[in-house]
Enzyme design. Structure first.
Site, short mmCIF file in Angstrom:
data_model
loop_
_atom_site.label_atom_id
_atom_site.label_comp_id
_atom_site.label_asym_id
_atom_site.label_seq_id
_atom_site.Cartn_x
_atom_site.Cartn_y
_atom_site.Cartn_z
N LYS A 22 -11.64 55.70 3.33
CA LYS A 22 -11.80 56.79 2.51
C LYS A 22 -12.84 57.47 3.41
CE LYS A 22 -14.95 56.10 -0.79
NZ LYS A 22 -16.36 57.04 -0.87
N ASN A 23 -14.04 56.72 3.78
CA ASN A 23 -15.25 57.23 4.62
C ASN A 23 -14.96 57.68 5.71
OD1 ASN A 23 -16.49 56.97 2.14
ND2 ASN A 23 -17.73 55.02 2.79
N CYS A 123 -27.15 60.51 -7.17
CA CYS A 123 -26.22 59.95 -7.65
C CYS A 123 -26.61 58.47 -8.45
CB CYS A 123 -24.90 59.67 -6.70
SG CYS A 123 -25.17 58.34 -5.90
N ARG A 128 -30.41 60.24 -2.80
CA ARG A 128 -29.36 60.76 -1.68
C ARG A 128 -29.88 61.95 -1.25
NH1 ARG A 128 -24.50 58.15 -3.03
NH2 ARG A 128 -24.00 58.66 -0.75
N PRO A 129 -30.97 62.24 -0.64
CA PRO A 129 -31.52 63.60 -0.22
C PRO A 129 -30.60 63.93 1.12
CG PRO A 129 -33.01 62.18 0.40
CD PRO A 129 -32.18 61.15 -0.48
N VAL A 130 -30.70 65.12 1.50
CA VAL A 130 -29.79 65.81 2.75
C VAL A 130 -30.69 66.25 3.65
CG1 VAL A 130 -27.66 66.05 1.58
CG2 VAL A 130 -29.36 67.85 1.53
N ASP A 131 -32.24 65.88 3.77
CA ASP A 131 -33.03 66.44 4.77
C ASP A 131 -33.10 66.24 6.14
OD1 ASP A 131 -33.71 63.72 3.65
OD2 ASP A 131 -35.36 63.76 4.77
N LEU A 132 -32.10 65.09 6.52
CA LEU A 132 -31.87 64.80 7.75
C LEU A 132 -30.79 65.56 8.16
CD1 LEU A 132 -31.77 60.97 7.70
CD2 LEU A 132 -33.85 62.58 8.30
N ASP A 313 -21.96 48.77 1.14
CA ASP A 313 -20.76 49.04 0.33
C ASP A 313 -20.27 47.57 -0.16
OD1 ASP A 313 -19.86 52.20 1.89
OD2 ASP A 313 -21.60 51.70 0.48
N ILE A 335 -30.51 49.87 2.09
CA ILE A 335 -30.14 51.26 2.32
C ILE A 335 -30.55 52.18 0.84
CG2 ILE A 335 -28.12 52.73 2.82
CD1 ILE A 335 -28.84 50.47 5.08
N ARG A 405 -12.03 56.30 -7.27
CA ARG A 405 -12.55 57.12 -6.26
C ARG A 405 -12.14 56.30 -5.12
NH1 ARG A 405 -18.18 59.34 -7.11
NH2 ARG A 405 -17.76 60.23 -5.09
C1 EPZ Z 1 -22.17 57.11 3.63
O1 EPZ Z 1 -22.96 57.90 2.54
C2 EPZ Z 1 -20.96 56.49 2.83
N1 EPZ Z 1 -20.30 57.53 2.15
C3 EPZ Z 1 -21.51 55.41 1.71
O2 EPZ Z 1 -20.48 54.87 0.87
C4 EPZ Z 1 -22.37 54.55 2.31
O3 EPZ Z 1 -22.96 53.50 1.34
C5 EPZ Z 1 -23.63 55.08 3.26
O4 EPZ Z 1 -22.90 56.07 4.18
C6 EPZ Z 1 -24.20 54.02 4.00
O5 EPZ Z 1 -23.37 53.38 4.74
C7 EPZ Z 1 -19.53 58.25 2.82
O6 EPZ Z 1 -19.09 57.94 4.03
C8 EPZ Z 1 -18.63 59.37 2.21
P1 EPZ Z 1 -26.49 57.59 4.52
P2 EPZ Z 1 -24.09 58.72 3.09
O7 EPZ Z 1 -26.95 59.21 4.85
O8 EPZ Z 1 -23.72 59.27 4.50
C9 EPZ Z 1 -30.89 58.24 3.18
C10 EPZ Z 1 -19.24 54.50 -0.78
O9 EPZ Z 1 -19.21 53.47 -1.80
N2 EPZ Z 1 -30.69 59.62 3.68
O10 EPZ Z 1 -26.02 56.85 5.49
O11 EPZ Z 1 -24.65 59.52 2.10
C11 EPZ Z 1 -30.03 57.83 1.95
O12 EPZ Z 1 -30.74 58.36 0.46
C12 EPZ Z 1 -20.40 55.27 -0.27
O13 EPZ Z 1 -18.02 54.59 -0.29
C13 EPZ Z 1 -31.96 60.56 3.65
O14 EPZ Z 1 -33.09 59.95 3.20
O15 EPZ Z 1 -25.24 57.56 3.53
C14 EPZ Z 1 -29.77 56.48 1.91
O16 EPZ Z 1 -30.99 55.72 1.49
C15 EPZ Z 1 -21.42 55.02 -1.20
N3 EPZ Z 1 -31.90 61.68 3.98
C16 EPZ Z 1 -29.91 56.19 3.48
O17 EPZ Z 1 -30.66 57.48 4.06
C17 EPZ Z 1 -30.73 62.35 4.45
O18 EPZ Z 1 -30.28 63.39 4.69
C18 EPZ Z 1 -28.51 56.09 4.03
O19 EPZ Z 1 -27.74 57.09 3.79
C19 EPZ Z 1 -29.56 61.28 4.61
C20 EPZ Z 1 -29.48 60.04 3.68
#
Ligand code: EPZ
Length: 428
Positions: A22-23, A123, A128-132, A313, A335, A405
């Site tokens: 999925k991911n 969620c 889950r911010p998107v600042d990066l 996960d 994480i 999902r």
């Molecule tokens: C991906 O989410 C996966 N989703 C998640 O799987 C998985 O748990 C996660 O990576 C970690 O491996 C998909 O691939 C669709 P991150 P993602 O950006 O990309 C913080 C599932 O169950 N962060 O690696 O959203 C964030 O809050 C899902 O299939 C920022 O601070 O994860 C988290 O604490 C759940 N700023 C950490 O980084 C940002 O801009 C890692 O998040 C982005 C993230």
């Protein structure tokens, strides 16, 4: 809302087919926006999140055609064509359903010079911010502004290659920037990138579309942008989280299961931990065999980390396994800030778990007891199914739309291995 009824106690025996990841499929689908030619994706799982991504791409104007080209195997092949994009806006009502919708941001602004994507919002498992994602796109020259809950990104003269160091590892931000850099002018160097296998899968698909990328699998990616990408064909890699989940299902029921299509190397930190806990895993001609050679499970400490560490996960699923182990296990989640929502539900089944901040101390009990429980997020919900498979008596898991999902035909795959499990349409 559908519920799942499980009667525990049957060791799982047989074979479980592992589907496409999925991911990986979600970013791969977004990558079609980078080209006006058709992208063909094989081995795409049939999941609710995939359907949401199809709807999102279609409302941008992408032609989405799902064909069962693989015939008997029943695999789904998607033909995606983004030649005619009518809108570069990703609306709130779709983005709020699935955070991975934010992955259209990089491709849209890279190819069309503009994008308006709803902020995904938090969620159950965290803010889950998107600042990066935004800092990286700004480094490539995009003008970013946040208005009325939407991200506005503009690059009227196109993106320009740059060097960007991620202050923390992010899977989604790495994927957005990798896709954007594929069309940015000049060279982009991304440092401290995520190294999950899904990133490598995306990079290989982009290369098949004509992108120039070096450093796959390392923490540094070098991308030389192209004026355009052509179409391509790519097969989605196996879902390592689905594989790990069913490995733990076999382990907790004392079963012996072959995970067909699985690959031990996709979970380098998990199988050694399972071995320490007394669970054997070995490659077979068709996948991975998982079984419990000497009858008991031993408590083992686990800490989640970015790949190649123990995946977040699989944290909830491991916690269930440890809840019936001999001894204790400390499980630390590094994480996400709120990924222990399965704990109160497991306690209702008799688990002995104490949470202290980011760590949970699990003391194994002889057996869990079936009970009605509530799913809260995708991986927590599957951990409740695992608990039900091992528990004495009947377990009812409510709100299993979370499950749909990320797990295709879960009850079918488990009952084929002897589990007593059925989906119950909601009485109401
Ligand atoms: C991906 O989410 C996966 N989703 C998640 O799987 C998985 O748990 C996660 O990576 C970690 O491996 C998909 O691939 C669709 P991150 P993602 O950006 O990309 C913080 C599932 O169950 N962060 O690696 O959203 C964030 O809050 C899902 O299939 C920022 O601070 O994860 C988290 O604490 C759940 N700023 C950490 O980084 C940002 O801009 C890692 O998040 C982005 C993230």
């Amino acid at each position: 809302m559908d519920r799942m009824r499980i009667v525990g106690g049957t060791p799982l025996r047989g074979r479980i087919a592992i589907g496409g990841a999925k991911n990986a499929a979600l970013p791969l689908m977004a990558a079609c926006l980078l080209s006006e030619e058709t992208l063909v994706l094989e081995n795409v799982p049939r999941l609710a999140d995939i359907s949401t991504m199809k709807r999102l791409l279609a409302q941008h104007g992408v032609e989405v055609d799902a064909r069962d080209e693989q015939g008997a195997s029943g695999e789904q092949t998607l033909h995606l064509n983004a030649a005619k994009i009518g809108s570069t806006t990703a609306p709130y009502d779709l983005v709020r359903k699935m955070r991975a919708s934010v992955l259209v941001l990089g491709p849209l602004v890279a190819r069309f010079g503009e994008a308006r994507v709803s902020l995904p919002g938090g969620c159950a498992i965290g803010d889950r911010p998107v600042d990066l994602h935004l800092a990286g796109l700004a480094a490539l020259g995009a003008e970013i502004e946040l208005t009325e809950g939407y991200i506005g990104a503009r690059a009227p003269n196109g993106l320009k290659g740059a060097r960007f160091v991620f202050p923390k590892v992010s899977v989604g931000a790495t994927e957005n920037l990798l896709m954007a850099a594929a069309l940015a002018e000049g060279e982009t160097v991304l440092v401290n990138v995520a190294r999950e296998p899904e990133i490598g899968d995306l990079a290989r698909c982009l290369i098949a579309m004509g992108a120039e990328i070096e450093g796959i699998g390392t923490e540094r990616l070098v991308i030389r942008g192209k004026p355009a990408l052509h179409g391509g064909r790519h097969r989605v890699l196996p879902d390592r989280i689905e594989m790990g989940t069913y490995a733990m299902a076999a382990a907790i029921t004392g079963g012996d299961v072959e995970l067909v299509g699985g690959d031990i190397d996709l979970l380098p930190a998990v199988f050694p931990v399972l071995a320490e806990a007394g669970i054997a895993a070995e490659n077979t001609a068709g996948g991975v065999r998982v079984y419990r050679p000497n009858g008991h499970i031993t408590g083992v400490d686990v800490m989640t980390e970015p790949f190649p560490g123990f995946p977040t996960d699989l944290q909830a699923q491991m916690m269930v396994l440890m809840s019936v182990a001999e001894g204790a296990a400390m499980i630390t989640e590094t994480i996400f800030e709120n990924r222990f929502m399965h704990v109160p539900e497991l306690r209702r089944m008799g688990a002995n778990i104490n949470v202290h901040g980011a760590s949970a101390m699990v003391r194994g009990v002889r057996a869990l007891k079936g009970a009605p429980v509530m799913a809260t997020d995708l991986r927590a919900s599957v951990s409740l199914v695992l608990a039900g498979l091992a528990a004495q008596g009947e377990t009812i898991v409510n709100r299993i739309y979370h499950l749909d999902r990320g797990y295709e035909r879960l009850e079918e795959k488990l009952s084929a291995c002897g589990a007593v499990i059925e989906r119950m349409p909601d009485a109401a």
